[in-house]
Motif scaffolding. Structure first.
Motif, mmCIF file in Angstrom:
data_model
loop_
_atom_site.group_PDB
_atom_site.id
_atom_site.type_symbol
_atom_site.label_atom_id
_atom_site.label_comp_id
_atom_site.label_asym_id
_atom_site.label_seq_id
_atom_site.Cartn_x
_atom_site.Cartn_y
_atom_site.Cartn_z
ATOM 1 N N SER A 11 11.779 3.574 -2.275
ATOM 2 C CA SER A 11 11.988 4.341 -1.315
ATOM 3 C C SER A 11 10.947 4.064 -0.213
ATOM 4 C CB SER A 11 12.281 5.812 -1.292
ATOM 5 O OG SER A 11 11.277 6.542 -2.300
ATOM 6 N N ALA A 12 9.679 4.235 -0.520
ATOM 7 C CA ALA A 12 8.758 4.171 0.121
ATOM 8 C C ALA A 12 8.260 2.681 0.876
ATOM 9 C CB ALA A 12 7.187 4.327 -0.337
ATOM 10 N N ASN A 13 8.427 1.586 -0.035
ATOM 11 C CA ASN A 13 8.126 0.410 0.673
ATOM 12 C C ASN A 13 9.513 -0.281 1.406
ATOM 13 O OD1 ASN A 13 10.228 -0.911 -1.280
ATOM 14 N ND2 ASN A 13 8.775 -1.359 -2.846
ATOM 15 N N ASN A 14 10.792 0.221 1.165
ATOM 16 C CA ASN A 14 11.537 -0.071 2.163
ATOM 17 C C ASN A 14 11.491 0.624 3.298
ATOM 18 O OD1 ASN A 14 13.998 -1.947 0.882
ATOM 19 N ND2 ASN A 14 13.222 -0.885 -0.721
ATOM 20 N N CYS A 15 11.041 1.845 3.322
ATOM 21 C CA CYS A 15 10.925 2.821 4.548
ATOM 22 C C CYS A 15 9.919 2.182 5.241
ATOM 23 C CB CYS A 15 10.694 4.208 4.218
ATOM 24 S SG CYS A 15 10.883 5.390 5.662
ATOM 25 N N ALA A 16 8.718 1.681 4.695
ATOM 26 C CA ALA A 16 7.600 1.137 5.221
ATOM 27 C C ALA A 16 7.955 -0.222 6.155
ATOM 28 C CB ALA A 16 6.491 0.928 4.444
ATOM 29 N N SER A 17 9.079 -1.035 5.250
ATOM 30 C CA SER A 17 9.099 -2.204 5.903
ATOM 31 C C SER A 17 10.103 -2.013 7.325
ATOM 32 C CB SER A 17 10.104 -2.986 4.758
ATOM 33 O OG SER A 17 11.257 -2.566 4.658
ATOM 34 N N ALA A 18 10.670 -0.923 7.387
ATOM 35 C CA ALA A 18 11.276 -0.738 8.623
ATOM 36 C C ALA A 18 10.535 -0.110 9.830
ATOM 37 C CB ALA A 18 12.554 0.328 8.347
ATOM 38 N N THR A 35 0.877 -1.153 0.084
ATOM 39 C CA THR A 35 0.004 0.009 -0.131
ATOM 40 C C THR A 35 0.915 1.300 0.086
ATOM 41 O OG1 THR A 35 -1.610 -1.157 1.382
ATOM 42 C CG2 THR A 35 -2.099 1.406 1.301
ATOM 43 N N ALA A 36 2.058 1.219 0.806
ATOM 44 C CA ALA A 36 2.946 2.384 0.957
ATOM 45 C C ALA A 36 3.514 2.795 -0.434
ATOM 46 C CB ALA A 36 4.129 2.208 1.960
ATOM 47 N N ALA A 37 3.961 1.484 -1.314
ATOM 48 C CA ALA A 37 4.264 1.736 -2.688
ATOM 49 C C ALA A 37 3.368 2.398 -3.593
ATOM 50 C CB ALA A 37 4.850 0.418 -3.106
ATOM 51 N N LEU A 38 2.049 1.889 -3.696
ATOM 52 C CA LEU A 38 0.872 2.190 -4.427
ATOM 53 C C LEU A 38 0.596 3.738 -4.361
ATOM 54 C CD1 LEU A 38 -0.991 -0.850 -4.674
ATOM 55 C CD2 LEU A 38 0.098 0.164 -6.537
ATOM 56 N N ILE A 39 0.680 4.097 -3.004
ATOM 57 C CA ILE A 39 0.153 5.452 -2.543
ATOM 58 C C ILE A 39 1.392 6.438 -2.848
ATOM 59 C CG2 ILE A 39 -0.344 7.111 -0.690
ATOM 60 C CD1 ILE A 39 -2.019 4.678 0.773
#
Length: 505
Positions: free
Chosen positions: A306-313, A274-278
């Protein structure tokens, strides 16, 4: 005291055995993420029996670092073969593959790696510095805010669809319909299952994505009568990290997407997809050239990665602070904590500070290790493009079948993949935007469940969405975003009058 704990965490993480665990995590995460259908959850489940007899610190360094590595490596097959290796890489397909087809494969790979590393490090910083305040802010989000956030994300259909908004809206509606198949999560009622036990568990995202993007792409290549004895790439591809002009162009996108990914990551149950798509939708919304998205725009790679890796943390923020998993993978990791006799929650930072801060340090180090090992791994993986297409296409199909089957050990998912492969082939022939279908499927459950929960909270009163400031603001932005392309067409175009040749100065 906090910095002292972090220093001790780095000392622990830098011990030889723990560094070896991080190295294995990167290698396994790279392979698991690049191979479609495996991903972080599958790797953790496969390795779970091995962790029973180990100490907690190496176990959770391995698992959390592996999760971070798979969040990046899903982009490799997305860029090379138009197959997202993990669900988090779905949005990377849109521009990553197109950029590679333009002869900029090295730049696409390097930008994905660099954006992932920057996003991951920013996420680790957020995890360390802002765990308590971000967790408390996330508690302010209730069902109306989640619903409004999902609606705002869906409005990117106006940009993805280009000039044909109707097709885009139909694609989203089709995706939303697919998301309703299965057992209703709130009432337990079967919906659109037609008496089939297979459909009761719903249609999984992995076979749908692989079918729409991978199988349809192979069918398209065969239709176009490409030379099956030619290799897909005859030249050596060099991954170019930290390219100055691309980083300068994408700096704002990476910063904005990382912040967005950090915020979405701490919201329980949302996750990196969801972070990647948004973030992709917001990058398109902020872009001066939104028409370039889907055609190889660098920002279309930088934003989701950048979003999906940040969200994974930051998905670990609610796990450590509240004992609530921030994503599907952290939900599995929560189970591993419990198996090891640990209960994540508000007391964990004090009772098991050594373990928690070692995990924080490990997430910093794994992003640095990913930068070091990404180039040689990509160089090896890219050699698969030198295989003649007559061999490569069957290999890709085999991996698609294996990856799809291993998610739920279901032959039904294989048939779902094939059906959506045919649908994707047909949709592409009529230039139907596939991204809108995925958007509807990913965000559909969130939209429906939070809408119904909100109406339960308000006894059926829709004004709840407009009496709460955050949800009201998000919905206003969503309405404006959807209507803006229509309004823009109706606005009179401003023209600058040219000076008359006969006019005297």
């Amino acid at each position: 005291a906090m910095f002292e704990h972090l220093l001790n965490g780095f000392i622990n993480a830098l011990q030889p055995f723990h560094l070896l665990m991080l190295f294995f995590a990167v290698v396994l995460g790279f392979f698991g993420g690049a191979m479609p259908g495996i991903g972080g959850i599958m790797l953790i489940i496969v390795l779970l029996p091995i962790t029973y007899g180990m100490d907690p610190i190496p176990v959770f360094l391995l698992l959390t670092a592996m999760y971070a590595a798979t969040a990046y490596s899903g982009s490799i097959s997305a860029i090379l073969y138009r197959i997202p290796g993990t669900p988090e890489a779905v949005a990377t397909v849109f521009d990553g593959y197109a950029m590679g087809q333009k002869g900029k494969l090295g730049e696409a790979m390097g930008l994905a790696m660099t954006s992932s590393a920057i996003g991951g490090i920013i996420g680790a910083l957020f995890l360390f510095f802002l765990t308590p305040p971000l967790a408390s802010f996330a508690l302010r989000f209730s069902s109306p805010e989640y619903f409004a956030l999902a609606i705002l994300a869906l409005t990117v259909v106006a940009s993805i669809s280009g000039k044909d908004l109707i097709r885009g809206l139909l694609g989203v509606l089709f995706g939303l319909f697919i998301a309703t198949v299965g057992i209703d999560s709130l009432t337990g009622t079967p919906r659109f299952t037609f008496g089939s036990s297979y459909l009761k568990s719903g249609l999984d995202l992995v076979p749908i994505v692989i079918g729409l993007f991978a199988i349809s792409e192979i069918m398209k290549n065969v239709r176009n009568n490409i030379n099956l004895n030619q290799s897909a790439k005859a030249v050596k591809v060099r991954t170019k990290l930290f390219i100055g002009n691309l980083l300068k162009k994408c700096a704002g996108t990476i910063a904005r997407s990382s912040l967005l990914g950090a915020w979405i990551g701490i919201l329980p149950g949302i996750g990196g997809t969801t972070a990647a798509l948004i973030s992709y939708s917001e990058a398109m919304r902020w872009s001066k050239n939104p028409e370039q998205f889907g055609k190889g725009a660098p920002e279309g790679i930088a934003a989701p990665e950048s979003a999906n890796n940040c969200a994974s943390a930051t998905a670990f923020v609610p796990l450590f602070s509240l004992g609530i998993p921030g994503s599907a993978t952290t939900a599995v990791i929560l189970g591993v904590f419990i198996l090891h006799g640990l209960q994540p929650g508000p007391m964990m930072l004090t009772t098991h500070s050594e373990l928690v801060y070692t995990i924080f340090a490990g997430l910093f180090l794994v992003n640095i290790m990913m930068i070091i090992f990404a180039k040689p791994f990509v160089s090896l993986f890219v050699y698969t493009q030198k295989i003649p297409y007559s061999l490569l296409a069957p290999l890709i199909i085999i991996f698609c079948f294996i990856g799809t089957y291993t998610v739920r050990n279901s032959m039904f998912d294989i048939w779902v993949m094939v059906v959506f492969g045919l649908l994707g082939y047909f949709f592409e022939k009529i230039r139907f935007p596939l991204a809108t279908v995925i958007l509807g499927i990913v965000l559909g459950p969130m939209v429906e469940e939070e809408l119904r929960r909100s109406l339960i909270m308000s006894n059926g009163d829709f004004s709840i969405f407009f009496t709460r400031p955050i949800s009201c603001l998000l919905l206003i932005l969503a309405i404006l975003s959807l209507l803006w392309p229509i309004i823009k067409k109706r606005l009179p175009k401003r023209t600058i009058p040219l000076p008359n040749k006969d006019q005297s100065l």
